[in-house]
Design a protein around this motif. Structure first.
Motif, PDB file in Angstrom:
ATOM      1  N   ALA A  67       0.840  -1.145  -0.033  1.00 36.73           N
ATOM      2  CA  ALA A  67       0.011   0.033  -0.075  1.00 36.73           C
ATOM      3  C   ALA A  67       0.817   1.054   0.055  1.00 36.73           C
ATOM      4  N   LEU A  68       0.646   2.072  -0.932  1.00 35.47           N
ATOM      5  CA  LEU A  68       1.316   3.514  -0.984  1.00 35.47           C
ATOM      6  C   LEU A  68       0.543   4.649  -0.956  1.00 35.47           C
ATOM      7  N   TYR A  69       1.311   5.642  -0.340  1.00 33.86           N
ATOM      8  CA  TYR A  69       0.493   7.068  -0.028  1.00 33.86           C
ATOM      9  C   TYR A  69       1.442   8.069  -0.638  1.00 33.86           C
ATOM     10  N   PRO A  70       1.216   8.784  -1.842  1.00 40.72           N
ATOM     11  CA  PRO A  70       2.211   9.777  -2.391  1.00 40.72           C
ATOM     12  C   PRO A  70       2.180  10.759  -1.223  1.00 40.72           C
ATOM     13  N   LEU A  71       3.301  11.497  -1.275  1.00 36.79           N
ATOM     14  CA  LEU A  71       3.562  12.481  -0.288  1.00 36.79           C
ATOM     15  C   LEU A  71       2.671  13.894  -0.870  1.00 36.79           C
ATOM     16  N   ARG A  72       2.270  13.857  -2.065  1.00 40.96           N
ATOM     17  CA  ARG A  72       1.350  14.877  -2.519  1.00 40.96           C
ATOM     18  C   ARG A  72      -0.043  14.769  -2.005  1.00 40.96           C
ATOM     19  N   GLY A  73      -0.399  13.524  -1.851  1.00 39.06           N
ATOM     20  CA  GLY A  73      -1.670  13.514  -1.169  1.00 39.06           C
ATOM     21  C   GLY A  73      -2.888  13.388  -2.163  1.00 39.06           C
ATOM     22  N   LEU A  79      -0.579  -2.194  -4.465  1.00 44.41           N
ATOM     23  CA  LEU A  79      -0.151  -3.303  -5.688  1.00 44.41           C
ATOM     24  C   LEU A  79      -0.182  -4.459  -5.051  1.00 44.41           C
ATOM     25  N   LEU A  80      -0.801  -5.462  -5.691  1.00 47.97           N
ATOM     26  CA  LEU A  80      -0.905  -6.938  -5.468  1.00 47.97           C
ATOM     27  C   LEU A  80      -0.124  -7.843  -6.515  1.00 47.97           C
ATOM     28  N   ASP A  81       0.792  -8.442  -5.945  1.00 53.28           N
ATOM     29  CA  ASP A  81       1.536  -9.213  -7.121  1.00 53.28           C
ATOM     30  C   ASP A  81       2.024 -10.753  -6.448  1.00 53.28           C
ATOM     31  N   VAL A  82       2.092 -11.685  -7.485  1.00 58.67           N
ATOM     32  CA  VAL A  82       2.460 -12.867  -7.087  1.00 58.67           C
ATOM     33  C   VAL A  82       3.667 -13.223  -8.021  1.00 58.67           C
ATOM     34  N   GLY A  83       4.355 -14.303  -7.700  1.00 61.08           N
ATOM     35  CA  GLY A  83       5.590 -14.625  -8.577  1.00 61.08           C
ATOM     36  C   GLY A  83       6.611 -15.914  -7.900  1.00 61.08           C
ATOM     37  N   VAL A  84       7.665 -15.812  -8.612  1.00 61.66           N
ATOM     38  CA  VAL A  84       8.765 -16.835  -8.101  1.00 61.66           C
ATOM     39  C   VAL A  84       9.779 -15.819  -7.219  1.00 61.66           C
ATOM     40  N   LEU A  96       7.960 -11.068 -10.263  1.00 61.05           N
ATOM     41  CA  LEU A  96       6.699 -11.049  -9.859  1.00 61.05           C
ATOM     42  C   LEU A  96       5.649 -10.272 -10.795  1.00 61.05           C
ATOM     43  N   GLY A  97       4.286 -10.418 -10.992  1.00 60.26           N
ATOM     44  CA  GLY A  97       3.508  -9.668 -11.942  1.00 60.26           C
ATOM     45  C   GLY A  97       2.278  -9.649 -11.152  1.00 60.26           C
ATOM     46  N   GLY A  98       1.512  -8.622 -11.311  1.00 61.07           N
ATOM     47  CA  GLY A  98       0.309  -8.285 -10.541  1.00 61.07           C
ATOM     48  C   GLY A  98      -0.429  -7.173 -11.215  1.00 61.07           C
ATOM     49  N   LEU A  99      -1.150  -6.642 -10.230  1.00 59.38           N
ATOM     50  CA  LEU A  99      -2.087  -5.479 -10.569  1.00 59.38           C
ATOM     51  C   LEU A  99      -1.884  -4.293  -9.689  1.00 59.38           C
ATOM     52  N   ASP A 100      -1.932  -3.102 -10.302  1.00 54.64           N
ATOM     53  CA  ASP A 100      -1.896  -1.938  -9.762  1.00 54.64           C
ATOM     54  C   ASP A 100      -3.271  -1.166  -9.586  1.00 54.64           C
ATOM     55  N   VAL A 101      -3.608  -0.707  -8.321  1.00 56.56           N
ATOM     56  CA  VAL A 101      -4.946  -0.305  -8.136  1.00 56.56           C
ATOM     57  C   VAL A 101      -4.758   1.065  -7.505  1.00 56.56           C
ATOM     58  N   GLU A 106      -9.200  13.456  -5.763  1.00 57.97           N
ATOM     59  CA  GLU A 106      -9.694  14.441  -6.659  1.00 57.97           C
ATOM     60  C   GLU A 106     -10.831  13.967  -7.466  1.00 57.97           C
ATOM     61  N   THR A 107     -10.336  12.972  -8.510  1.00 59.39           N
ATOM     62  CA  THR A 107     -11.302  12.543  -9.251  1.00 59.39           C
ATOM     63  C   THR A 107     -12.355  11.670  -8.996  1.00 59.39           C
ATOM     64  N   GLU A 108     -12.226  11.085  -7.888  1.00 59.36           N
ATOM     65  CA  GLU A 108     -12.957  10.014  -7.100  1.00 59.36           C
ATOM     66  C   GLU A 108     -12.983   9.035  -8.099  1.00 59.36           C
ATOM     67  N   GLU A 109     -12.085   8.397  -8.695  1.00 61.05           N
ATOM     68  CA  GLU A 109     -12.208   7.207  -9.581  1.00 61.05           C
ATOM     69  C   GLU A 109     -11.070   6.353  -9.121  1.00 61.05           C
ATOM     70  N   PHE A 110     -11.366   5.296  -9.685  1.00 62.54           N
ATOM     71  CA  PHE A 110     -10.366   3.973  -9.464  1.00 62.54           C
ATOM     72  C   PHE A 110      -9.533   3.791 -10.635  1.00 62.54           C
ATOM     73  N   TYR A 111      -8.203   3.480 -10.695  1.00 60.85           N
ATOM     74  CA  TYR A 111      -7.349   3.372 -11.921  1.00 60.85           C
ATOM     75  C   TYR A 111      -6.641   1.960 -11.449  1.00 60.85           C
ATOM     76  N   TRP A 112      -6.642   1.257 -12.622  1.00 62.61           N
ATOM     77  CA  TRP A 112      -6.128   0.089 -12.201  1.00 62.61           C
ATOM     78  C   TRP A 112      -5.338  -0.512 -13.613  1.00 62.61           C
ATOM     79  N   GLY A 113      -4.359  -1.552 -13.390  1.00 65.39           N
ATOM     80  CA  GLY A 113      -3.542  -1.977 -14.609  1.00 65.39           C
ATOM     81  C   GLY A 113      -2.612  -2.975 -14.165  1.00 65.39           C
ATOM     82  N   PRO A 114      -2.011  -3.705 -15.106  1.00 62.33           N
ATOM     83  CA  PRO A 114      -1.078  -4.789 -14.871  1.00 62.33           C
ATOM     84  C   PRO A 114       0.352  -4.260 -14.545  1.00 62.33           C
ATOM     85  N   ASN A 115       1.189  -4.891 -13.741  1.00 58.89           N
ATOM     86  CA  ASN A 115       2.372  -4.524 -13.577  1.00 58.89           C
ATOM     87  C   ASN A 115       3.316  -5.677 -13.572  1.00 58.89           C
ATOM     88  N   ILE A 116       4.594  -5.513 -13.858  1.00 65.03           N
ATOM     89  CA  ILE A 116       5.823  -6.520 -13.404  1.00 65.03           C
ATOM     90  C   ILE A 116       6.852  -5.921 -12.504  1.00 65.03           C
TER      91      ILE A 116
END
Length: 165
Positions: A67-73, A79-84, A96-101, A106-116
């Motif tokens: 879980a990350l919180y940017p200092l800009r707020g 980030l949820l990842d699984v791997g070897v 690992l590979g997984g998902l960023d959420v 400000e936008t009150e929206e969810f953004y998501w996408g895969p990651n490595i």
């Protein structure tokens, strides 16, 4: 999305409760260095993100929840990842590979996408200190430039300090 996150936390707890898993809890600081290379603006100190990470290692499998919180707020990310994962002398190396959420305040929206992700940790007794590189693959599933640039702030290098038990 809440169901996915709840399922991930439940899976982590069950995975760790098996008795054979090593579980680590720690802190992380993320610098969005890849945004500097791919974006058009200079990365400043306020672009750092701080947070917590939980890892569970069973045999060669690694489950990583961060879980990350940017200092800009401007939002909060997970980030949820699984791997070897392999222990090589005093190093713990993982791919690992997984998902960023991310939820934008400000936008009150969810953004998501895969990651490595790639981790290299130095084992110091029951603790590890290491580096983690996260690269989003959002461009593979979305043409929305706003989503790509938002998740890019959580791509980069992280310094992790984790205590394992």
């Amino acid at each position: 999305m809440k169901k996915v996150l709840l399922f991930a936390v439940l899976a982590l707890l069950l995975f760790s409760a098996s008795g054979f898993a090593e579980t680590g809890i720690g802190v992380t600081a993320n610098y969005p260095i890849f945004h500097y290379f791919w974006g058009d603006e200079q990365v400043e100190f306020e672009d750092f993100s701080v947070g917590a990470t939980i890892r569970s290692k069973q045999s060669i499998l690694l489950l990583d929840v961060t879980a990350l919180y940017p200092l800009r707020g401007y939002g909060v990310a997970g980030l949820l990842d699984v791997g070897v994962c392999f222990d090589l002398f005093m190093l713990r190396i993982a791919a690992l590979g997984g998902l960023d959420v991310m939820y934008g305040f400000e936008t009150e929206e969810f953004y998501w996408g895969p990651n490595i992700k790639a981790n290299v940790d130095l084992k110091l007794g029951p603790a590890t200190i290491g580096l983690c590189a996260v690269i989003p693959l959002t461009s593979l599933i979305s043409d929305d430039e706003d989503t790509q640039m938002t998740l890019m702030y959580f791509a980069g290098l992280s310094l992790n300090l984790i205590y394992w038990f």
